[in-house]
Design an enzyme around this catalytic site. Structure first.
Site, PDB file in Angstrom:
ATOM      1  N   ARG A 205     -12.720  -5.700  -6.872  1.00  0.00           N
ATOM      2  CA  ARG A 205     -13.436  -6.698  -5.889  1.00  0.00           C
ATOM      3  C   ARG A 205     -13.799  -6.145  -4.642  1.00  0.00           C
ATOM      4  NH1 ARG A 205      -7.776  -8.876  -2.595  1.00  0.00           N
ATOM      5  NH2 ARG A 205      -6.598  -6.906  -2.360  1.00  0.00           N
TER       6      ARG A 205
ATOM      7  N   GLN B 172       0.905  -1.181   0.023  1.00  0.00           N
ATOM      8  CA  GLN B 172       0.022   0.162   0.054  1.00  0.00           C
ATOM      9  C   GLN B 172       0.869   1.385   0.073  1.00  0.00           C
ATOM     10  OE1 GLN B 172      -0.270  -2.548   2.205  1.00  0.00           O
ATOM     11  NE2 GLN B 172      -2.277  -2.720   3.054  1.00  0.00           N
TER      12      GLN B 172
ATOM     13  N   ASP C  53      -5.862  -3.036  -6.409  1.00  0.00           N
ATOM     14  CA  ASP C  53      -6.908  -2.047  -5.937  1.00  0.00           C
ATOM     15  C   ASP C  53      -6.408  -0.672  -6.067  1.00  0.00           C
ATOM     16  OD1 ASP C  53      -7.861  -4.476  -4.846  1.00  0.00           O
ATOM     17  OD2 ASP C  53      -6.956  -4.263  -2.709  1.00  0.00           O
TER      18      ASP C  53
ATOM     19  N   GLN D 237       0.266  -0.565  -5.905  1.00  0.00           N
ATOM     20  CA  GLN D 237      -0.912  -0.958  -4.994  1.00  0.00           C
ATOM     21  C   GLN D 237      -1.560   0.354  -4.363  1.00  0.00           C
ATOM     22  OE1 GLN D 237      -0.390  -4.068  -2.508  1.00  0.00           O
ATOM     23  NE2 GLN D 237      -2.363  -3.641  -1.221  1.00  0.00           N
ATOM     24  N   ASP D 238      -2.747   0.576  -4.300  1.00  0.00           N
ATOM     25  CA  ASP D 238      -3.515   1.707  -3.878  1.00  0.00           C
ATOM     26  C   ASP D 238      -2.907   3.148  -4.340  1.00  0.00           C
ATOM     27  OD1 ASP D 238      -4.700  -0.364  -2.300  1.00  0.00           O
ATOM     28  OD2 ASP D 238      -3.791   0.388  -0.466  1.00  0.00           O
TER      29      ASP D 238
END
Length: 536
Positions: A442, A330, A374, A352-353
């Site tokens: 998701r 993250q 994500d 990520q993020d």
């Protein structure tokens, strides 16, 4: 914003009238629709007989908001009074997030109570933001695997947070009922704007000119100029922000022009700094970069290279970047919790993020977004329009997921809408795209909501389209939709068979997620001067 159709308003209003005719109390009927009816009924008192039914419902809504605010104040007081000297480094970071988030919750709830001009949509947005704050406080401890420790940190923490959560969720349901009982005046007052090249209504003509003007013209009108080469008033963005705190007055647009260059700094625009505009020299010309990440001891919330909470924020022609890399997990490039925030012709780069659409109403136009896992996530009401979404090469054995939306209550008016955009592999993924699975999203939270509308999906999208979070969690309660998408990855015959997944075939259903309806964009976007498409 999520809207109840006109017919739906009529049915709810008719039910209330029927209850009145048959001697039933409309407040009791509303309480029956809340997640915690007994908590709702504890607020019921005798109303003056002379009040109209609409006034009774509105006053009860306000009473519920006051009770929610009181419980938020109690939770904030406990957190504020805690002796942090005894905490370890990681726990202090998580505590600092909670302290700031509950302060923001108090600010949002207070503003809902004091501003007479706020619509039901405004109140629902602020309540939804309060839920995001509540969830994020818990996530900060989860990032460091301190979830059990968090309950020992604050005396009476579990009870206080539980009481606040119940009142907050009830207030969301009650405010939604109050909107249904208002004779649909808000709904009737909205109209779609003609044409596709109109900036949303919340952007004034002066802002439109700034957004459309060339760099030289922008520099002449800027309040502050930042330049690495010393040709501006300041060489760093944070110096300019500190100056802006003293010079800006909130109500009037304050423009910071950042000349081309690489600015290695973490920047935060706090909620007190309203109507700030950042203008750069273009994507990959003006670059704001950082590398904070969870692996190196930051919470996800605090890892953002650029974070903004001040309402009315606008950015144009800037690259926001987090260079931590996929191995650091993250690592946020940009976090926005600013209501009516707009990003035009910007780039967001990370893994990520990458893009944390944290809370409130947000609009992205003509932007580039890069990431792996994500990488568009959060609990805002966000519309991403006419953008390029590039999926990067992840770590071995990782799956790519474009979105992870964080709606945790069915009455929140939040979701991620991707409209008239393109999802494609980036240059590093394209040669090895068959080695990695890529999904549209998701469910991060139980009522996760994401819709792709008229978007080009390249063939690297997995035929299933969507990926579970864990087992069957949220598969019945989420709302994932696809409408008139194109490209080799848009075929829906092999999509997941979840109860919450929808191949949208109705124009009316898809229209709920247009900028005009979902963001109430026609009331605030035109004032920004940005181009946008109001309808589908």
């Amino acid at each position: 914003m999520e809207k109840i159709p006109i017919f739906g308003y009529f049915i709810i209003f008719l039910n209330i009238i029927i209850c009145i005719v048959h001697g039933a109390d409309p407040i009791s009927m509303i309480c029956d629709q809340t997640p915690y009816p007994d908590v709702c009924r504890s607020l019921v008192t005798t109303q003056p007989q002379y009040l109209a039914q609409e006034s009774v419902v509105l006053e009860f809504r306000n009473k519920a908001l006051r009770a929610t605010l009181a419980h938020a104040q109690n939770a904030h007081a406990v957190i504020s009074s805690m002796a942090t000297q005894s905490l370890g480094k990681l726990a202090k970071l998580a505590w600092a997030d909670c302290f700031e988030l509950y302060e923001d919750t108090l600010y949002r709830l207070n503003s809902s109570m004091t501003a007479a001009t706020h619509t039901n949509d405004d109140v629902q947005t602020r309540l939804s933001a309060a839920i995001a704050n509540h969830q994020t406080c818990q996530i900060g401890f989860a990032d460091f695997q301190l979830s059990q420790y968090s309950h020992a940190l604050f005396p009476n923490y579990t009870t206080l947070i539980s009481d606040f959560s119940k009142h907050l969720k009830n207030s969301l349901a009650i405010n939604k009922a109050a909107a249904a009982n208002s004779n649909s005046q808000q709904w009737k007052g909205r109209r779609l704007l003609a044409g596709d090249r109109v900036f949303p209504a919340w952007v004034p003509a002066s802002d439109r000119k700034l957004l459309e003007s060339k760099a030289a013209a922008t520099a002449a009108k800027a309040n502050i100029v930042v330049a690495k080469d010393g040709s501006g008033q300041y060489k760093s963005i944070n110096e300019a922000v500190s100056a802006a705190v003293k010079l800006s007055r909130g109500a009037k647009r304050f423009v910071i022009y950042v000349k081309k260059g690489v600015y290695k700094e973490n920047v935060e625009i706090k909620k007190s700094m309203k109507n700030i505009m950042f203008i750069g020299d273009g994507i990959d010309a003006t670059i704001i970069t950082g590398s904070k990440n969870v692996q190196d001891g930051s919470t996800t919330f605090r890892s953002a290279t650029f974070a903004v909470s001040g309402d009315g924020f606008i950015a144009r022609g800037i690259t926001f970047e987090n260079t931590a890399g996929p191995q650091k997990h993250q690592a946020v490039a940009l976090r926005s919790g600013a209501d009516h925030s707009v990003f035009y012709s910007c780039s967001f780069k990370g893994y990520q993020d990458t893009l944390y659409v944290y809370s409130q109403r947000q609009f992205y136009r003509d932007c580039d977004i890069y990431g792996t896992v994500d990488f568009i996530f959060g609990d805002a009401a966000a519309v991403i329009q006419n953008c390029n979404i590039y999926v990067r090469k992840p770590m071995p054995n990782q799956k790519n997921t474009v979105t992870a939306q964080g709606r945790s209550d069915p009455n929140e008016n939040t979701g991620i809408v991707i409209h008239n955009s393109r999802v494609a592999p980036s240059s590093d993924l394209r040669p090895v795209q068959r080695s990695f699975n890529t999904y549209l999203g998701r469910p991060w939270k139980q009522y996760s909501r994401t819709v792709f509308i008229k978007t080009a999906l390249d063939g690297f999208i997995d035929p299933a389209g969507w990926l579970p979070w864990s087992g069957d969690f949220a598969l019945k309660t989420l709302y994932y939709g696809e409408y008139m998408n194109s490209g080799a990855g848009a075929r829906t015959s092999g999509r997941v068979k979840w109860a919450g997944y929808h191949v949208i075939r109705s124009v009316a259903e898809a229209g709920k997620f247009s900028v005009g309806n979902f963001l109430d964009g026609n009331s605030w976007l035109p004032a920004t001067g940005l181009p946008y498409t109001s309808s589908l």
